[in-house]
Design an enzyme around this catalytic site. Structure first.
Site, short mmCIF file in Angstrom:
data_model
loop_
_atom_site.label_atom_id
_atom_site.label_comp_id
_atom_site.label_asym_id
_atom_site.label_seq_id
_atom_site.Cartn_x
_atom_site.Cartn_y
_atom_site.Cartn_z
N LYS A 178 42.01 23.95 -76.98
CA LYS A 178 42.40 23.24 -75.77
C LYS A 178 41.36 21.90 -75.89
CE LYS A 178 40.96 22.58 -72.11
NZ LYS A 178 41.19 20.98 -71.80
N GLU A 215 28.01 24.10 -77.19
CA GLU A 215 27.19 22.61 -77.36
C GLU A 215 27.38 21.98 -76.01
OE1 GLU A 215 25.73 21.74 -80.13
OE2 GLU A 215 26.52 23.49 -81.55
N CYS A 267 26.60 13.07 -76.76
CA CYS A 267 25.72 13.92 -76.24
C CYS A 267 24.12 13.53 -77.07
CB CYS A 267 25.99 15.29 -76.75
SG CYS A 267 26.50 15.80 -78.29
N GLU A 310 22.41 12.64 -67.73
CA GLU A 310 22.99 11.94 -69.03
C GLU A 310 23.44 10.71 -68.58
OE1 GLU A 310 25.63 14.96 -70.29
OE2 GLU A 310 25.17 14.46 -72.50
P1 NAD Z 1 33.65 18.51 -69.70
O1 NAD Z 1 32.75 19.68 -69.83
O2 NAD Z 1 34.25 17.88 -68.45
O3 NAD Z 1 35.13 19.04 -70.39
C1 NAD Z 1 34.93 19.57 -71.78
C2 NAD Z 1 36.09 20.39 -72.03
O4 NAD Z 1 36.09 21.46 -71.20
C3 NAD Z 1 37.52 19.66 -71.69
O5 NAD Z 1 38.46 20.16 -72.68
C4 NAD Z 1 37.83 19.99 -70.40
O6 NAD Z 1 39.43 19.73 -69.92
C5 NAD Z 1 37.46 21.33 -70.35
N1 NAD Z 1 37.06 21.94 -69.10
C6 NAD Z 1 36.82 21.20 -67.97
N2 NAD Z 1 36.56 22.21 -66.78
C7 NAD Z 1 37.01 23.46 -67.38
C8 NAD Z 1 36.96 24.64 -66.82
N3 NAD Z 1 36.57 25.00 -65.64
N4 NAD Z 1 37.27 25.68 -67.66
C9 NAD Z 1 37.47 25.70 -69.07
N5 NAD Z 1 37.48 24.31 -69.45
C10 NAD Z 1 37.39 23.35 -68.78
O7 NAD Z 1 33.04 17.53 -70.69
P2 NAD Z 1 33.66 16.10 -71.09
O8 NAD Z 1 33.40 15.19 -70.13
O9 NAD Z 1 34.94 16.28 -71.83
O10 NAD Z 1 32.42 15.71 -72.41
C11 NAD Z 1 31.04 15.14 -71.95
C12 NAD Z 1 30.14 16.26 -72.16
O11 NAD Z 1 30.08 16.88 -73.36
C13 NAD Z 1 28.99 15.62 -72.11
O12 NAD Z 1 27.92 16.38 -71.37
C14 NAD Z 1 28.12 15.58 -73.63
O13 NAD Z 1 26.85 15.74 -73.74
C15 NAD Z 1 29.14 16.97 -73.90
N6 NAD Z 1 28.94 16.94 -75.48
C16 NAD Z 1 28.03 17.76 -76.03
C17 NAD Z 1 28.31 17.89 -77.53
C18 NAD Z 1 27.31 18.68 -78.27
O14 NAD Z 1 27.46 18.90 -79.43
N7 NAD Z 1 26.13 19.31 -77.63
C19 NAD Z 1 29.02 17.25 -78.16
C20 NAD Z 1 29.97 16.11 -77.40
C21 NAD Z 1 29.74 16.17 -76.06
#
Ligand code: NAD
Length: 490
Positions: free
Chosen positions: A187, A263, A297, A394
């Site tokens: 997803k 992650e 991240c 962040e």
């Molecule tokens: P997000 O948590 O908003 O979304 C991530 C994913 O989860 C998306 O596919 C989103 O559609 C989905 N999602 C959102 N709500 C959900 C729910 N209730 N249930 C299931 N899925 C849901 O994050 P984002 O804004 O897409 O990405 C940025 C974040 O990701 C930052 O916090 C960043 O640090 C983190 N990140 C971490 C890593 C790592 O390797 N640690 C790598 C890249 C990004």
């Protein structure tokens, strides 16, 4: 698998599917719904994709289940061959895929190209790992029998990825899952579904059998994920995204006791000790801060610099930041593209305003660009005071807050004063001192005199609230296996 879909011509020469990929077929959403994908450089839609429903999610589980036994028993060499082919196809099309990432994510072309190469490497690395899955045989301490340990595919995996690395976060999960013999449901983030669908088409072309990889764009993330996780056939959740959503998903996964790899967010400290080579430190800061325009991240979020060199470091950093060209990623000369959406610009604006209210000075930047799209100027803040929001959250934007410290111990204490623990950076000419500080830092990874740590061959991941488990390296594959112990005599 078939590769017909309602395709979009977002990039000349690359036909991108825009439907769901379920059981080898590209299909519309059950209710026919679609959602728009926006170009952050113009704030205009570039196309729409199918909006998966809960029923579509369950159809993905059916498809992944139907393919599971066949894929688990496919020879590792064959799984490896398919992943190698996927690596080759991604590499052949790297520029087209980079242009696609630019269109839906906004990042600059060099950043996008770097991402595609990094993403493709996960297929190559796990093609190589697929044929090296080992077990173990021990003798029981009593000498009575043998303890045999084998590694088996964990089962169907739900993979959820963020928008900031739409290709790499997908391949970093799909690569090891397929190598281990698991079938998956991906997803992707709703902001960037096209890259995931393009990767899906490449996997199909590479020879991945129907149902092994299912792709489910959906704006109903919460409901769909909940329904899929409640299906007892699903045995793995691998999530990359914010700590907030990760925490909610851990609660969901708990009901079925599903194995989770998480992650999550970061708040990386970047420590420059008084003996650091300033040229190396500034260059490192530019990479650690500005890769992906700060939307990573791993981005340096808090720059702790020794008092004796802080002014010079900030001045040099501000000059380098001011020299970056900001514009649409589609212009090949652009260094920094737009942020992903207006909410991101608003958040960065708020964090900078709070820091200034609490006494910080702006060395360069400090404003959103007054033009269509979601642009924010590369910014350096000095004299940032403790308690500023920008040090606790962040930033996810091109802003570098500089804070002064006096002793190594103080730097470590400040660096560790966060619930996050993904990555940290340390700069020192003295290797022993640099290693001592690295060991004292509460983070899953450290860049020592380096502004970038990501490498498909290395175990990537965080401690504390930055996550659970590791991706990449040999460890990344183990996350998709379950060990089975067989007690035996012979
Ligand atoms: P997000 O948590 O908003 O979304 C991530 C994913 O989860 C998306 O596919 C989103 O559609 C989905 N999602 C959102 N709500 C959900 C729910 N209730 N249930 C299931 N899925 C849901 O994050 P984002 O804004 O897409 O990405 C940025 C974040 O990701 C930052 O916090 C960043 O640090 C983190 N990140 C971490 C890593 C790592 O390797 N640690 C790598 C890249 C990004």
């Amino acid at each position: 698998m078939t590769v017909q879909s309602t395709s979009l011509d977002v990039v000349d020469g690359l036909s991108v599917p825009s439907d769901l990929l379920i059981g080898g077929d590209w299909t519309a959403a059950g209710d026919g719904g679609r959602f728009e994908v926006i170009d952050p450089a113009t704030a205009q839609p570039i196309g729409s994709v199918a909006n998966g429903t809960v029923e579509d999610g369950l159809r993905c589980v059916d498809a992944a289940d139907a393919a599971a036994a066949g894929w688990a028993t496919t020879a590792p060499r064959q799984r490896s061959r398919v992943l190698t082919r996927a690596f080759e196809l991604m590499s052949e099309r790297e520029e087209l895929l980079a242009e696609l990432i630019v269109r839906e994510n906004g990042k600059s072309f060099p950043d996008a190209l770097g991402e595609v190469r990094y993403a493709a490497e996960f297929f190559r690395w796990y093609a190589e790992e697929a044929v090296r899955i080992t077990g173990e045989i021990r003798t029981a301490p009593a000498g009575t029998n043998r303890i045999m340990v084998v590694r088996q595919p964990i089962g169907i995996a739900l993979l959820i990825t963020p928008w900031n690395f739409p290709a790499a976060m997908a391949t970093r999960k799909i690569g090891p899952a397929l190598a281990a013999g698991c079938t998956v449901i991906l997803k992707p983030a709703s902001e960037t579904p096209l890259t995931a669908l393009a990767v899906g088409a490449i996997l199909a072309e590479a020879g991945v059998p129907a149902g092994v990889v299912n792709i489910l764009p959906s704006r109903r993330s919460g409901e769909v994920a909940r329904a899929v996780l409640r299906d007892s056939r699903v045995r793995k959740l691998s999530f990359t995204g914010s700590t907030e959503v990760g925490r909610a998903l851990l609660h969901e996964a708990a009901d079925q006791v599903i194995s989770c790899s998480m992650e999550l967010g970061g708040n990386a400290p970047f420590i420059v000790l008084d003996d650091a080579d300033l040229d190396v430190a500034v260059e490192g800061a530019m990479v650690a801060k500005m890769r992906n325009g700060g939307e990573a991240c791993t981005a340096a979020n808090r720059l702790y610099v020794h008092r004796s060199i802080a002014a010079e470091f900030a001045e040099r950093l501000a000059a380098a930041m001011a020299g970056l060209s900001v514009g649409p990623g589609s212009d090949r000369g652009t260094d920094v593209g737009p942020l992903v959406n207006q909410a991101a610009v608003d958040k960065v604006t708020e964090l900078v305003a709070d820091a200034r209210d609490r006494g910080a000075a702006v060395a360069t930047g400090g404003y959103a660009l007054d033009q269509p799209g979601y642009f924010y100027a590369p910014t350096v803040l000095t004299g940032v005071t403790p308690g500023s929001q920008i040090l606790a959250e962040e930033i996810f934007g091109p802003v570098a807050p500089v804070v002064v410290f006096d002793t190594d111990e103080e730097a470590v204490t400040l660096a560790n004063a966060t619930e996050y623990g993904l990555v940290a950076y340390v700069f020192s000419r003295d290797l022993a001192r640099g290693l001592r500080v690295s060991e004292a830092l509460e983070s899953g990874m450290v860049g020592l005199n380096r502004g970038v740590v990501s490498d498909p061959a290395a175990p990537f991941g965080g401690v504390k609230q930055s996550g659970l488990g590791r991706e990449g390296g040999h460890e990344g594959l183990l996350e998709y296996t379950e060990s089975k112990y067989i007690a035996t005599n012979w």
